[in-house]
Design an enzyme around this catalytic site. Structure first.
Site, short mmCIF file in Angstrom:
data_model
loop_
_atom_site.label_atom_id
_atom_site.label_comp_id
_atom_site.label_asym_id
_atom_site.label_seq_id
_atom_site.Cartn_x
_atom_site.Cartn_y
_atom_site.Cartn_z
N HIS A 241 0.87 -1.18 0.00
CA HIS A 241 0.00 0.00 0.00
C HIS A 241 0.91 1.24 0.00
O HIS A 241 1.89 1.28 0.76
CB HIS A 241 -0.92 -0.01 1.23
CG HIS A 241 -1.81 1.19 1.31
ND1 HIS A 241 -2.91 1.36 0.49
CD2 HIS A 241 -1.75 2.30 2.09
CE1 HIS A 241 -3.49 2.50 0.78
NE2 HIS A 241 -2.80 3.11 1.74
N ASP B 213 -6.37 -2.89 3.86
CA ASP B 213 -5.06 -2.27 4.15
C ASP B 213 -4.68 -2.41 5.62
O ASP B 213 -4.10 -1.49 6.22
CB ASP B 213 -5.08 -0.79 3.74
CG ASP B 213 -5.23 -0.64 2.24
OD1 ASP B 213 -5.80 0.37 1.80
OD2 ASP B 213 -4.82 -1.56 1.50
C1 GRF Z 1 0.74 0.86 -6.60
O1 GRF Z 1 1.02 2.20 -6.21
C2 GRF Z 1 0.22 0.09 -5.43
O2 GRF Z 1 0.80 0.48 -4.20
C3 GRF Z 1 -1.23 0.48 -5.43
O3 GRF Z 1 -1.60 0.52 -6.79
C4 GRF Z 1 -0.44 0.80 -7.56
C5 GRF Z 1 -0.28 -0.34 -8.54
O4 GRF Z 1 0.69 0.00 -9.45
N1 GRF Z 1 -2.03 -0.49 -4.71
P1 GRF Z 1 1.24 -1.15 -10.43
O5 GRF Z 1 0.05 -1.79 -11.09
O6 GRF Z 1 2.00 -2.12 -9.58
O7 GRF Z 1 2.10 -0.39 -11.39
#
Ligand code: GRF
Length: 215
Positions: free
Chosen positions: A109, A145
């Site tokens: 997160h 979360d």
């Molecule tokens: C990341 O910032 C993650 O923390 C959040 O959504 C985003 C996903 O990015 N849950 P990706 O698909 O891994 O590029």
């Protein structure tokens, strides 16, 4: 060799970081399956390019969260995976699913949990005026979360940041700590005791992040 299923919904840059770390010789893990609830997710193309099996399980084609989660569970078991990494997975999993995979689901997160859980955390961080944000890898629990924290990274918030610039800076830190966490879990160095994570023989950080850094 720990087999991992990665759940995605979008770009898959965290997925790519996990694919990369599994190629390192001191990571006893392999990605056995990539699951996306969205058939058009770019991350599915990343997985295919890396030769990782993929499956799209479209949540809109299921009439309940329970039946969708049952399809996820079956796919993960069919792929013989023992651990699940949520990487930008935008569906809320049922408590039953979470309990069935207790301490075997990792999530990342982009805030310093338990502060700023949920969606659009960067805008809320900026609104709150905090000068340090970051990201958290934790074992997932039914409450969104939440769960025992494995690793965190602190990232400065800059005065001219907007949600996009802050998200990009934190994403770089995500790409560092998620692979680290997966490696530690795969090496058997991570235990959960009374809802707290214990990591065997990890080098702890020494320096403090101060922001603003000077006057
Ligand atoms: C990341 O910032 C993650 O923390 C959040 O959504 C985003 C996903 O990015 N849950 P990706 O698909 O891994 O590029």
């Amino acid at each position: 060799m720990m087999r991992v299923a990665v759940f995605i919904s979008g770009r898959g840059t965290n997925l790519q970081a996990l694919i990369n770390v599994c190629a390192e010789e001191d990571t006893p893990a392999e990605i056995g399956l990539v699951v996306s609830n969205r058939p058009d997710a770019q991350g599915l193309r990343r997985a295919a390019a890396a030769g990782v099996p993929t499956v799209a399980i479209d949540h809109t084609t299921y009439d309940s969260r329970a039946s969708f989660d049952a399809a996820l569970d079956a796919a993960v078991r069919r792929a013989r995976c023992s651990t699940i990494c949520l990487a930008g997975f935008m569906r809320v999993l049922t408590g039953d699913f979470m309990r069935a995979w207790r301490d075997r689901i990792l999530n990342i997160h982009p805030s310093l949990l338990p502060s700023f859980p949920g969606l659009n955390c960067h805008a809320r961080v900026i609104e709150a005026g905090v000068t340090i944000s970051g990201c958290t890898v934790h074992f997932a629990r039914p409450e969104l979360d939440s769960g025992p924290i494995v690793l965190q990274a602190a990232v400065p918030v800059l005065p001219d940041d907007d949600a996009g610039t802050l998200a990009a800076r934190i994403l770089e830190a995500e790409h560092r700590i998620y692979p680290m966490a997966l490696k530690l879990v795969a090496q058997g160095r991570v235990r959960v005791v009374s809802e707290r994570v214990r990591i065997h023989d990890a080098a702890m950080a020494g320096d403090v992040l101060v922001n603003p850094a000077g006057v």
